[in-house]
Design an enzyme around this catalytic site. Structure first.
Site, PDB file in Angstrom:
ATOM      1  N   SER A 120     -14.544 -17.286  17.070  1.00  0.00           N
ATOM      2  CA  SER A 120     -15.070 -16.415  16.023  1.00  0.00           C
ATOM      3  C   SER A 120     -14.679 -16.938  14.652  1.00  0.00           C
ATOM      4  O   SER A 120     -13.554 -17.394  14.440  1.00  0.00           O
ATOM      5  CB  SER A 120     -14.536 -14.984  16.200  1.00  0.00           C
ATOM      6  OG  SER A 120     -14.833 -14.180  15.076  1.00  0.00           O
ATOM      7  N   ASP A 175     -18.220 -10.668  16.430  1.00  0.00           N
ATOM      8  CA  ASP A 175     -19.096  -9.784  15.664  1.00  0.00           C
ATOM      9  C   ASP A 175     -20.540  -9.876  16.143  1.00  0.00           C
ATOM     10  O   ASP A 175     -21.138 -10.958  16.179  1.00  0.00           O
ATOM     11  CB  ASP A 175     -19.039 -10.136  14.182  1.00  0.00           C
ATOM     12  CG  ASP A 175     -17.653  -9.923  13.575  1.00  0.00           C
ATOM     13  OD1 ASP A 175     -16.791  -9.336  14.258  1.00  0.00           O
ATOM     14  OD2 ASP A 175     -17.438 -10.347  12.423  1.00  0.00           O
ATOM     15  N   ASP A 178     -18.395 -15.171  20.981  1.00  0.00           N
ATOM     16  CA  ASP A 178     -18.199 -14.760  19.601  1.00  0.00           C
ATOM     17  C   ASP A 178     -17.798 -13.278  19.620  1.00  0.00           C
ATOM     18  O   ASP A 178     -17.913 -12.613  20.656  1.00  0.00           O
ATOM     19  CB  ASP A 178     -19.504 -14.985  18.826  1.00  0.00           C
ATOM     20  CG  ASP A 178     -19.419 -14.546  17.383  1.00  0.00           C
ATOM     21  OD1 ASP A 178     -18.394 -14.815  16.734  1.00  0.00           O
ATOM     22  OD2 ASP A 178     -20.388 -13.932  16.894  1.00  0.00           O
TER      23      ASP A 178
END
Length: 246
Positions: A113, A43, A41
Site C-alpha cells: 500500500s 484503500d 492493496d
C-alpha cells in the site's frame, strides 16, 4: 464506483456468497495450482475508504450489536469507530477470504500500500478481527487441497496449525509494506522477504498505474468495487492463464 468519499455499508457490493453455509470456492477443489503469494492493496481494495483522508484517529472497536455494518456468511464484520463516530470496516467478503487464504498450506499473504499513514493502517488491521471459524465443509476441502498436487506445487502439503485472530496476523507470512513508494519497490521488498518469485504472486489493486508490477512478472487483478469472492476467483483464473495452466 466513485471514490473520495467513505462508503456507507449500504454502498458495499453484494456478496455472491450469501448463503449461511456457502460451498468452498471451486478453485480450491479443481486440483490446479494457485499463487504462492497473494498481495493486497488497502484503500478501496480491502476496505472502502482512504486511510489518510477519512479516518480521524484514534480508532476503537464497536460492539457488533451497535454496528450498522452488514455481516458475512460466517461472521459479523468487525467495525471500528474514529473520534468523530465514523464507522470503518473491511469490504464484506474480505474477512472470510483472508481467513481462508491464511489456512492454506504453502500460501502466503502480504500487503502493498502507498498509504502515507502506515501506523494508522497497522492499528486498524490490529483491531479488526477475522472470522473465528470457516463454514461447514471448508476444513475438509482444505485437507483435500493439502494432499493435492496443487498444494505440493505451492510448496505446501501440511495444514497450518495457527489460526489468525486479528486481520494483521493473516499477513505474518508475507509482511506489510505500507508507505509512500512505487509498488515496484514494495514488491522488491516482499520478494526478498518471502523468497517467492514474482511469477508466483497475485496482486489485487484498484489503481491502473500500479499495473507496472506486471513488468517484473507479477499478475495484477485490477478491481473496481473492492475485494469479493468473484474478483478473487477471476484473479486466480487470470494468474493461471498467465502460467499457461488454462
Amino acid at each position: 464506483m466513485a471514490k473520495g468519499k467513505k462508503l456507507k455499508p449500504s454502498d458495499y457490493p453484494a456478496s455472491p456468497l450469501s448463503p449461511s453455509s456457502p460451498p468452498p470456492p471451486s478453485w480450491l477443489l479443481d486440483n490446479l495450482p494457485i499463487p504462492r503469494l497473494f498481495v493486497f492493496d488497502l484503500d478501496y481494495t480491502l476496505w472502502p475508504f482512504y486511510s489518510d483522508i477519512h479516518i480521524s484517529p484514534p480508532v476503537k472497536p464497536v460492539q457488533p450489536d451497535a454496528s450498522s455494518s452488514s455481516s458475512s456468511s460466517s461472521s459479523i464484520i468487525t467495525t471500528l469507530a474514529d473520534r468523530n463516530g465514523e464507522l470503518f470496516s473491511l469490504y464484506p467478503d474480505a474477512p472470510l477470504i483472508l481467513r481462508l487464504l491464511a489456512a492454506l498450506p504453502g500460501v502466503k499473504i502480504a500487503v502493498a500500500s502507498k498509504s502515507p499513514v502506515g501506523d494508522l493502517c497497522r492499528e486498524v488491521l490490529k483491531q479488526l478481527r477475522l472470522p473465528p471459524s470457516l463454514p461447514p465443509g471448508w476444513a475438509e476441502a482444505i485437507e483435500e487441497y493439502a494432499a493435492s498436487e496443487a498444494a505440493n506445487a505451492a510448496g505446501g502439503g501440511s495444514n497450518k496449525t495457527t489460526v489468525p485472530k486479528k486481520v494483521i496476523d493473516a499477513f505474518s507470512s508475507g509482511g506489510l509494506e505500507i508507505y509512500e513508494s512505487s509498488k515496484l519497490r514494495h514488491f522488491e521488498v516482499i520478494a526478498r522477504r518471502t523468497g517467492v518469485p514474482y511469477s508466483e504472486m497475485l496482486f489485487f489493486d484498484d489503481e491502473r498505474p500500479n499495473l507496472e508490477v506486471e513488468t517484473v512478472g507479477v499478475t495484477m487483478r485490477l478491481i473496481r468495487d473492492g475485494l469479493t469472492w468473484e474478483e478473487l476467483a477471476r484473479g486466480i483464473e487470470q494468474w493461471r492463464g498467465n502460467q499457461g495452466l488454462v
